[in-house]
Design a protein around this motif. Structure first.
Motif, PDB file in Angstrom:
ATOM      1  N   ALA A 101      -1.970  -0.546   0.271  1.00  0.00           N
ATOM      2  CA  ALA A 101      -3.362  -0.821  -0.090  1.00  0.00           C
ATOM      3  C   ALA A 101      -3.372  -2.270  -0.539  1.00  0.00           C
ATOM      4  O   ALA A 101      -2.846  -2.585  -1.593  1.00  0.00           O
ATOM      5  N   GLY A 111       1.929   8.513 -10.426  1.00  0.00           N
ATOM      6  CA  GLY A 111       1.899   7.240  -9.717  1.00  0.00           C
ATOM      7  C   GLY A 111       2.966   7.121  -8.639  1.00  0.00           C
ATOM      8  O   GLY A 111       3.071   6.089  -7.984  1.00  0.00           O
ATOM      9  N   ALA A 112       3.739   8.180  -8.418  1.00  0.00           N
ATOM     10  CA  ALA A 112       4.821   8.131  -7.417  1.00  0.00           C
ATOM     11  C   ALA A 112       4.280   8.036  -5.987  1.00  0.00           C
ATOM     12  O   ALA A 112       4.959   7.542  -5.095  1.00  0.00           O
ATOM     13  N   GLY A 113       3.045   8.554  -5.781  1.00  0.00           N
ATOM     14  CA  GLY A 113       2.459   8.518  -4.437  1.00  0.00           C
ATOM     15  C   GLY A 113       2.210   9.895  -3.842  1.00  0.00           C
ATOM     16  O   GLY A 113       1.914  10.011  -2.647  1.00  0.00           O
ATOM     17  N   LYS A 114       2.280  10.942  -4.661  1.00  0.00           N
ATOM     18  CA  LYS A 114       2.142  12.319  -4.152  1.00  0.00           C
ATOM     19  C   LYS A 114       0.765  12.548  -3.518  1.00  0.00           C
ATOM     20  O   LYS A 114       0.662  13.079  -2.413  1.00  0.00           O
ATOM     21  N   SER A 115      -0.291  12.155  -4.245  1.00  0.00           N
ATOM     22  CA  SER A 115      -1.638  12.368  -3.692  1.00  0.00           C
ATOM     23  C   SER A 115      -1.851  11.514  -2.448  1.00  0.00           C
ATOM     24  O   SER A 115      -2.563  11.917  -1.521  1.00  0.00           O
ATOM     25  N   THR A 116      -1.225  10.341  -2.417  1.00  0.00           N
ATOM     26  CA  THR A 116      -1.333   9.486  -1.228  1.00  0.00           C
ATOM     27  C   THR A 116      -0.664  10.158  -0.028  1.00  0.00           C
ATOM     28  O   THR A 116      -1.182  10.080   1.094  1.00  0.00           O
ATOM     29  N   ILE A 141       2.260   1.443  -1.432  1.00  0.00           N
ATOM     30  CA  ILE A 141       2.191   2.699  -2.186  1.00  0.00           C
ATOM     31  C   ILE A 141       3.216   3.696  -1.631  1.00  0.00           C
ATOM     32  O   ILE A 141       3.901   4.370  -2.398  1.00  0.00           O
TER      33      ILE A 141
HETATM   34  N1  LIG Z   1      -6.508   1.923  -3.251  1.00  0.00           N
HETATM   35  C1  LIG Z   1      -5.461   1.608  -4.036  1.00  0.00           C
HETATM   36  N2  LIG Z   1      -5.148   0.320  -4.296  1.00  0.00           N
HETATM   37  C2  LIG Z   1      -4.088   0.007  -5.067  1.00  0.00           C
HETATM   38  N3  LIG Z   1      -3.280   0.899  -5.632  1.00  0.00           N
HETATM   39  C3  LIG Z   1      -3.537   2.203  -5.410  1.00  0.00           C
HETATM   40  C4  LIG Z   1      -4.632   2.635  -4.600  1.00  0.00           C
HETATM   41  N4  LIG Z   1      -4.611   3.989  -4.560  1.00  0.00           N
HETATM   42  C5  LIG Z   1      -3.569   4.375  -5.300  1.00  0.00           C
HETATM   43  N5  LIG Z   1      -2.913   3.332  -5.816  1.00  0.00           N
HETATM   44  C6  LIG Z   1      -1.682   3.357  -6.626  1.00  0.00           C
HETATM   45  O1  LIG Z   1      -0.685   4.004  -5.867  1.00  0.00           O
HETATM   46  C7  LIG Z   1       0.204   4.730  -6.693  1.00  0.00           C
HETATM   47  C8  LIG Z   1       0.337   6.149  -6.199  1.00  0.00           C
HETATM   48  O2  LIG Z   1      -0.842   6.878  -6.456  1.00  0.00           O
HETATM   49  P1  LIG Z   1      -0.956   8.453  -6.225  1.00  0.00           P
HETATM   50  O3  LIG Z   1      -0.654   8.759  -4.808  1.00  0.00           O
HETATM   51  O4  LIG Z   1      -2.271   8.893  -6.760  1.00  0.00           O
HETATM   52  O5  LIG Z   1       0.244   8.983  -7.141  1.00  0.00           O
HETATM   53  P2  LIG Z   1       0.534  10.457  -7.727  1.00  0.00           P
HETATM   54  O6  LIG Z   1      -0.370  11.432  -7.043  1.00  0.00           O
HETATM   55  O7  LIG Z   1       1.990  10.701  -7.449  1.00  0.00           O
HETATM   56  O8  LIG Z   1       0.288  10.385  -9.204  1.00  0.00           O
HETATM   57  C9  LIG Z   1      -0.347   4.613  -8.110  1.00  0.00           C
HETATM   58  O9  LIG Z   1       0.382   3.636  -8.787  1.00  0.00           O
HETATM   59  C10 LIG Z   1      -1.791   4.180  -7.885  1.00  0.00           C
HETATM   60  O10 LIG Z   1      -2.249   3.423  -8.973  1.00  0.00           O
END
Ligand SMILES: Nc1ncnc2c1ncn2[C@@H]1O[C@H](COP(=O)(O)OP(=O)(O)O)[C@@H](O)[C@H]1O
Ligand SMILES: [Mg+2]
Length: 265
Positions: free
Chosen positions: A17, A43-48, A22
């Protein structure tokens, strides 16, 4: 294992991003029919990873194979129709509609191709199937008596159950669940775990979950994500005893001000 053992494979998936990487090359294999837990610090990236699998975010490189076909870049509705569904933590319910209608709408979304391309006769049969399917789901959820009630008349716990049920409407083969027991009491979480066993029979489940008792109760396989990469993947006893995983968790608990270094159960 043969390739067909895997229902889903992520191969070196990179998602950026802006300047932030990420997902830094995620490799993940999900066996057909298993319950697979994806764990890791905040913040590991699970939801991503879920966003990538369900088509909400398109990775810049890597492959996302579902049933051996690359689905990277397909829109969410196309992925849903292929049999991948996702349960949302935030409400996706239609308040003004009944419990049964909500389930039918979800099933229709999953089968839209069937309705648009089939003959009227087949379509009629499919519609009858949907009614039967939503009744079966309602029974499993314990919401049979509420089937004709408006969703906004349900107590919170029943709304959560219905939301869970929506992810199983339309008979998906892979269901993604992001923290299905978040914010629940012990008893509610236990009930949800039991329900996931029933609803998930014959399906593949990929679950992000912070509650380690839920993870170790349900998962056949666990993968650990840290800083956008899978650092360990294996059966629960292997993960429990993995030194790298323990290190990551100890760090995360300490940072969060939680019980530092609390061992995995
Ligand atoms: N659009 C974005 N721009 C920049 N950083 C992002 C964006 N979306 C998510 N992040 C960052 O990516 C990392 C992974 O997020 P996420 O997948 O929500 O983690 P988890 O679900 O494991 O807690 C986090 O540090 C979050 O802040
Ligand atoms: Mg998350």
């Amino acid at each position: 294992m043969t390739p067909h053992t895997w229902i889903l494979e992520l191969e070196h998936v990179i998602y950026r991003a802006g300047a932030t990487e990420i997902l830094a090359g995620v490799d993940l294999r999900i066996g057909r029919g298993e319950t697979h837990a994806l764990i890791g610090p905040n913040g590991a990236g699970k939801s991503t990873v879920f966003d990538v699998i369900s088509g909400r975010r398109r990775p810049q490189s890597g492959r996302v194979l579902f049933n051996d076909r690359d689905i990277r870049g397909l829109p969410p509705h196309a992925i849903r129709r292929r049999g991948v569904s996702r349960a949302f933590q935030l409400s996706a319910l239609f308040d003004g509609m009944s419990v049964a209608e909500n389930l039918r709408v979800a099933a229709l979304g999953a089968h839209a191709t069937r309705f648009s391309s089939d003959t009227p006769w087949r379509r009629l049969h499919a519609r009858a199937d949907l009614g039967g399917e939503s009744d079966r789901l309602l029974d499993m959820l314990g919401l049979g008596a509420r089937r004709d009630d408006r969703v906004d008349s349900l107590p919170y716990a029943q709304r959560r159950l219905l939301e869970l049920g929506l992810a199983f409407a339309g008979d998906p083969s892979l269901v993604l669940l992001d923290e299905p027991t978040a914010g629940m009491s012990r008893d509610e979480a236990r009930h949800t775990v039991a329900l996931l066993r029933t609803l998930g029979a014959g399906k593949t489940l990929l679950i992000v979950e912070h509650d380690m008792s839920v993870v170790f109760e349900l998962a056949h396989h666990i993968s650990v994500l840290a800083q956008g990469a899978v650092i360990a993947s294996g059966e629960p006893p292997v993960i429990r005893n993995d030194a790298g995983v323990r290190r990551v968790y100890a760090g995360a608990f300490a940072e969060a001000g939680d019980e530092a270094g609390r061992p995995l159960p």
